[in-house]
Motif scaffolding. Structure first.
Motif, PDB file in Angstrom:
ATOM      1  N   ARG A 194       0.840  -1.194   0.000  1.00 16.23           N
ATOM      2  CA  ARG A 194       0.000   0.000   0.000  1.00 16.23           C
ATOM      3  C   ARG A 194       0.873   1.240   0.000  1.00 16.23           C
ATOM      4  N   GLN A 195       0.318   2.335  -0.546  1.00 15.85           N
ATOM      5  CA  GLN A 195       1.022   3.615  -0.546  1.00 15.85           C
ATOM      6  C   GLN A 195       0.242   4.639   0.259  1.00 15.85           C
ATOM      7  N   GLN A 196       0.965   5.313   1.147  1.00 15.56           N
ATOM      8  CA  GLN A 196       0.440   6.438   1.915  1.00 15.56           C
ATOM      9  C   GLN A 196       0.686   7.704   1.099  1.00 15.56           C
ATOM     10  N   LEU A 197      -0.388   8.439   0.755  1.00 18.58           N
ATOM     11  CA  LEU A 197      -0.254   9.594  -0.121  1.00 18.58           C
ATOM     12  C   LEU A 197       0.002  10.897   0.627  1.00 18.58           C
ATOM     13  N   ILE A 198      -0.153  10.901   1.957  1.00 17.02           N
ATOM     14  CA  ILE A 198       0.098  12.107   2.756  1.00 17.02           C
ATOM     15  C   ILE A 198       1.591  12.242   3.029  1.00 17.02           C
ATOM     16  N   GLN A 199       2.141  13.447   2.832  1.00 17.04           N
ATOM     17  CA  GLN A 199       3.584  13.622   3.010  1.00 17.04           C
ATOM     18  C   GLN A 199       3.978  13.741   4.476  1.00 17.04           C
ATOM     19  N   TYR A 200       3.238  14.495   5.264  1.00 12.29           N
ATOM     20  CA  TYR A 200       3.515  14.645   6.703  1.00 12.29           C
ATOM     21  C   TYR A 200       2.297  14.152   7.467  1.00 12.29           C
ATOM     22  N   SER A 201       2.278  12.872   7.765  1.00 16.39           N
ATOM     23  CA  SER A 201       1.071  12.253   8.314  1.00 16.39           C
ATOM     24  C   SER A 201       0.888  12.480   9.807  1.00 16.39           C
ATOM     25  N   GLU A 202       1.893  13.064  10.469  1.00 11.95           N
ATOM     26  CA  GLU A 202       1.797  13.307  11.914  1.00 11.95           C
ATOM     27  C   GLU A 202       2.109  14.749  12.294  1.00 11.95           C
ATOM     28  N   TYR A 203       2.644  15.549  11.390  1.00 13.30           N
ATOM     29  CA  TYR A 203       3.132  16.886  11.724  1.00 13.30           C
ATOM     30  C   TYR A 203       2.164  17.943  11.204  1.00 13.30           C
ATOM     31  N   PHE A 204       1.079  18.143  11.964  1.00 15.21           N
ATOM     32  CA  PHE A 204       0.004  19.005  11.494  1.00 15.21           C
ATOM     33  C   PHE A 204       0.337  20.489  11.624  1.00 15.21           C
ATOM     34  N   GLY A 205       1.398  20.810  12.326  1.00 11.31           N
ATOM     35  CA  GLY A 205       1.859  22.189  12.379  1.00 11.31           C
ATOM     36  C   GLY A 205       2.646  22.589  11.148  1.00 11.31           C
ATOM     37  N   ASP A 206       3.009  21.611  10.319  1.00 14.23           N
ATOM     38  CA  ASP A 206       3.804  21.876   9.122  1.00 14.23           C
ATOM     39  C   ASP A 206       2.982  22.665   8.101  1.00 14.23           C
ATOM     40  N   SER A 207       3.680  23.398   7.226  1.00 13.90           N
ATOM     41  CA  SER A 207       3.005  24.197   6.203  1.00 13.90           C
ATOM     42  C   SER A 207       2.318  23.334   5.146  1.00 13.90           C
ATOM     43  N   SER A 208       2.572  22.053   5.161  1.00 12.32           N
ATOM     44  CA  SER A 208       1.881  21.163   4.237  1.00 12.32           C
ATOM     45  C   SER A 208       0.425  20.940   4.638  1.00 12.32           C
ATOM     46  N   TRP A 209       0.051  21.493   5.805  1.00 12.01           N
ATOM     47  CA  TRP A 209      -1.332  21.433   6.274  1.00 12.01           C
ATOM     48  C   TRP A 209      -1.920  22.834   6.323  1.00 12.01           C
ATOM     49  N   THR A 210      -3.136  22.981   5.801  1.00 10.58           N
ATOM     50  CA  THR A 210      -3.863  24.247   5.862  1.00 10.58           C
ATOM     51  C   THR A 210      -4.848  24.199   7.011  1.00 10.58           C
ATOM     52  N   LYS A 211      -4.759  25.197   7.905  1.00  6.12           N
ATOM     53  CA  LYS A 211      -5.638  25.266   9.070  1.00  6.12           C
ATOM     54  C   LYS A 211      -6.621  26.413   8.914  1.00  6.12           C
ATOM     55  N   GLY A 212      -7.896  26.125   9.143  1.00  3.57           N
ATOM     56  CA  GLY A 212      -8.917  27.158   9.087  1.00  3.57           C
ATOM     57  C   GLY A 212      -9.540  27.372  10.446  1.00  3.57           C
ATOM     58  N   GLU A 213      -9.203  28.473  11.105  1.00  4.63           N
ATOM     59  CA  GLU A 213      -9.734  28.834  12.424  1.00  4.63           C
ATOM     60  C   GLU A 213      -9.520  27.730  13.460  1.00  4.63           C
TER      61      GLU A 213
END
Length: 209
Positions: free
Chosen positions: A8-27
């Motif tokens: 299987r392939q995991q398509l998320i690049q940073y699967s645990e680091y939600f503070g990273d800029s690869s994640w968009t946070k809305g409010e």
């Protein structure tokens, strides 16, 4: 005889680091390495809604994944309530424009409140499973679109159990939220075991289980 699950392939690049800029946070505000995750390490993030603003409180990968037309995808994430705060419920979805699949989770009863589709989304299913220490794994699977294109997998908080393809805005209190761990996207019709990705671009592939 034992059956091997295929690679299987995991398509998320940073699967645990939600503070990273690869994640968009809305409010919402995220803090990495806040508590112990289901794997026993202090590597789960806290995600808390911002206060005094009526809005959508959400998180999603900044870069969409390329959804193949009429192909199955499966999405999963581990969540744990932040104790002592008003309960927020969870809307978990993936869309390509008006096409998509979704699920609403009642986080008081820990059940799937509703799952469904929009546009050309189809064959959807969803589940919530207790994995110990007040952690739950949410899953959503199905065909996102028959057109193909950019897929956006998003997690929203809601202040009451809801239904339908659209999320519900509400006024945040600055303290309610969840711990998150192990966000996963797979090009498959069902969720597999968690595959960590600590930053490898293009995803991580593991051998058959």
């Amino acid at each position: 005889a034992l059956l091997l699950e295929p690679s299987r392939q995991q398509l998320i690049q940073y699967s645990e680091y939600f503070g990273d800029s690869s994640w968009t946070k809305g409010e919402v505000t995220t803090t990495d390495n806040a508590v112990e995750s289901p794997d026993g390490y202090v590597n789960a993030a806290a995600m808390v809604e911002n206060s005094a603003v009526t809005a959508y409180h959400r998180i999603l990968p900044t870069s969409p994944f390329l959804a193949t037309a009429s192909a199955y995808y499966s999405f999963s994430v581990y969540v744990k309530k932040i104790a002592g705060q008003p309960t927020r419920h969870i809307y978990w979805m993936c869309q390509k424009g008006a096409d998509g699949i979704y699920a609403h989770f009642n986080m008081t009863t820990f059940t799937v409140n509703e799952f469904g589709n929009s546009g050309t989304g189809s064959n959807e299913s969803a589940s919530i499973t207790a994995v110990g220490n007040d952690w739950y794994r949410l899953t959503l699977s199905g065909i996102v679109t028959t057109a193909g294109g950019s897929g956006y997998n998003q997690l929203y908080f809601e202040d009451s159990p809801s239904t339908g393809f659209n999320p519900t805005p509400y006024t945040g209190n600055g303290s309610s939220g969840y711990y998150l761990y192990g966000w996963q996207i797979e090009a498959a019709s069902y969720v597999s075991s968690y595959i960590p990705n600590h930053g490898t671009s293009g995803g991580v592939t593991r051998a058959a289980d």
